[in-house]
Write a protein that holds these residues in place. Structure first.
Motif, PDB file in Angstrom:
ATOM      1  N   TYR A  64       0.831  -1.206   0.000  1.00 33.38           N
ATOM      2  CA  TYR A  64       0.000   0.000   0.000  1.00 33.38           C
ATOM      3  C   TYR A  64       0.864   1.255   0.000  1.00 33.38           C
ATOM      4  O   TYR A  64       0.544   2.246  -0.659  1.00 33.38           O
ATOM      5  N   PHE A  65       1.961   1.224   0.736  1.00 34.36           N
ATOM      6  CA  PHE A  65       2.888   2.352   0.749  1.00 34.36           C
ATOM      7  C   PHE A  65       3.462   2.582  -0.646  1.00 34.36           C
ATOM      8  O   PHE A  65       3.474   3.706  -1.147  1.00 34.36           O
ATOM      9  N   ASN A  66       3.938   1.517  -1.275  1.00 34.17           N
ATOM     10  CA  ASN A  66       4.521   1.640  -2.612  1.00 34.17           C
ATOM     11  C   ASN A  66       3.514   2.142  -3.626  1.00 34.17           C
ATOM     12  O   ASN A  66       3.843   2.921  -4.515  1.00 34.17           O
ATOM     13  N   THR A  67       2.283   1.691  -3.506  1.00 37.30           N
ATOM     14  CA  THR A  67       1.248   2.070  -4.462  1.00 37.30           C
ATOM     15  C   THR A  67       0.795   3.514  -4.282  1.00 37.30           C
ATOM     16  O   THR A  67       0.549   4.219  -5.257  1.00 37.30           O
ATOM     17  N   ALA A  68       0.695   3.962  -3.048  1.00 38.44           N
ATOM     18  CA  ALA A  68       0.140   5.295  -2.789  1.00 38.44           C
ATOM     19  C   ALA A  68       1.195   6.394  -2.726  1.00 38.44           C
ATOM     20  O   ALA A  68       1.001   7.473  -3.283  1.00 38.44           O
ATOM     21  N   VAL A  69       2.290   6.148  -2.063  1.00 37.68           N
ATOM     22  CA  VAL A  69       3.235   7.221  -1.766  1.00 37.68           C
ATOM     23  C   VAL A  69       4.283   7.418  -2.864  1.00 37.68           C
ATOM     24  O   VAL A  69       4.541   8.548  -3.268  1.00 37.68           O
ATOM     25  N   LEU A  70       4.871   6.360  -3.337  1.00 36.24           N
ATOM     26  CA  LEU A  70       5.975   6.517  -4.286  1.00 36.24           C
ATOM     27  C   LEU A  70       5.590   7.229  -5.584  1.00 36.24           C
ATOM     28  O   LEU A  70       6.343   8.083  -6.049  1.00 36.24           O
ATOM     29  N   PRO A  71       4.453   6.931  -6.193  1.00 35.72           N
ATOM     30  CA  PRO A  71       4.103   7.701  -7.399  1.00 35.72           C
ATOM     31  C   PRO A  71       3.913   9.192  -7.113  1.00 35.72           C
ATOM     32  O   PRO A  71       4.253  10.033  -7.937  1.00 35.72           O
ATOM     33  N   CYS A  72       3.414   9.527  -5.932  1.00 39.37           N
ATOM     34  CA  CYS A  72       3.230  10.935  -5.578  1.00 39.37           C
ATOM     35  C   CYS A  72       4.568  11.648  -5.400  1.00 39.37           C
ATOM     36  O   CYS A  72       4.672  12.841  -5.610  1.00 39.37           O
ATOM     37  N   VAL A  73       5.575  10.908  -5.005  1.00 42.59           N
ATOM     38  CA  VAL A  73       6.903  11.491  -4.808  1.00 42.59           C
ATOM     39  C   VAL A  73       7.641  11.608  -6.134  1.00 42.59           C
ATOM     40  O   VAL A  73       8.315  12.609  -6.388  1.00 42.59           O
ATOM     41  N   GLU A  74       7.539  10.621  -6.977  1.00 49.13           N
ATOM     42  CA  GLU A  74       8.305  10.595  -8.216  1.00 49.13           C
ATOM     43  C   GLU A  74       7.719  11.451  -9.330  1.00 49.13           C
ATOM     44  O   GLU A  74       8.445  11.945 -10.178  1.00 49.13           O
ATOM     45  N   GLN A  75       6.419  11.622  -9.364  1.00 51.53           N
ATOM     46  CA  GLN A  75       5.819  12.358 -10.468  1.00 51.53           C
ATOM     47  C   GLN A  75       6.254  13.826 -10.517  1.00 51.53           C
ATOM     48  O   GLN A  75       6.594  14.319 -11.594  1.00 51.53           O
ATOM     49  N   PRO A  76       6.271  14.557  -9.402  1.00 47.91           N
ATOM     50  CA  PRO A  76       6.751  15.946  -9.498  1.00 47.91           C
ATOM     51  C   PRO A  76       8.206  16.044  -9.952  1.00 47.91           C
ATOM     52  O   PRO A  76       8.568  16.955 -10.693  1.00 47.91           O
ATOM     53  N   SER A  77       9.023  15.097  -9.547  1.00 46.64           N
ATOM     54  CA  SER A  77      10.421  15.093  -9.968  1.00 46.64           C
ATOM     55  C   SER A  77      10.522  14.927 -11.480  1.00 46.64           C
ATOM     56  O   SER A  77      11.316  15.587 -12.143  1.00 46.64           O
TER      57      SER A  77
END
Length: 64
Positions: free
Chosen positions: A30-43
């Motif tokens: 759940y962490f990988n699915t929810a948090v990581l895309p939110c962190v990587e997309q702005p970058s």
């Protein structure tokens, strides 16, 4: 196409096999699915805005 084939195989296997077991998903999923895309997309967007193609390709390769 691959996702559809694997999903179909899972549905057929789950309904036809008496030994099918359900399991609990790990919380890290759940962490990988929810948090990581939110962190990587702005970058990735910042890299595209500044036209740094190398950085943009790397962040896209990470899955955003």
């Amino acid at each position: 196409m691959t996702f559809a084939a694997l999903t179909s195989a899972m549905v057929v296997r789950g309904s036809a096999a008496p030994d099918w077991r359900h399991f609990r998903l790990p919380p890290m999923l759940y962490f990988n699915t929810a948090v990581l895309p939110c962190v990587e997309q702005p970058s990735s967007r910042r890299a595209a805005a500044y036209t740094r193609p190398t950085s943009y390709r790397v962040t896209l390769g990470l899955g955003s």
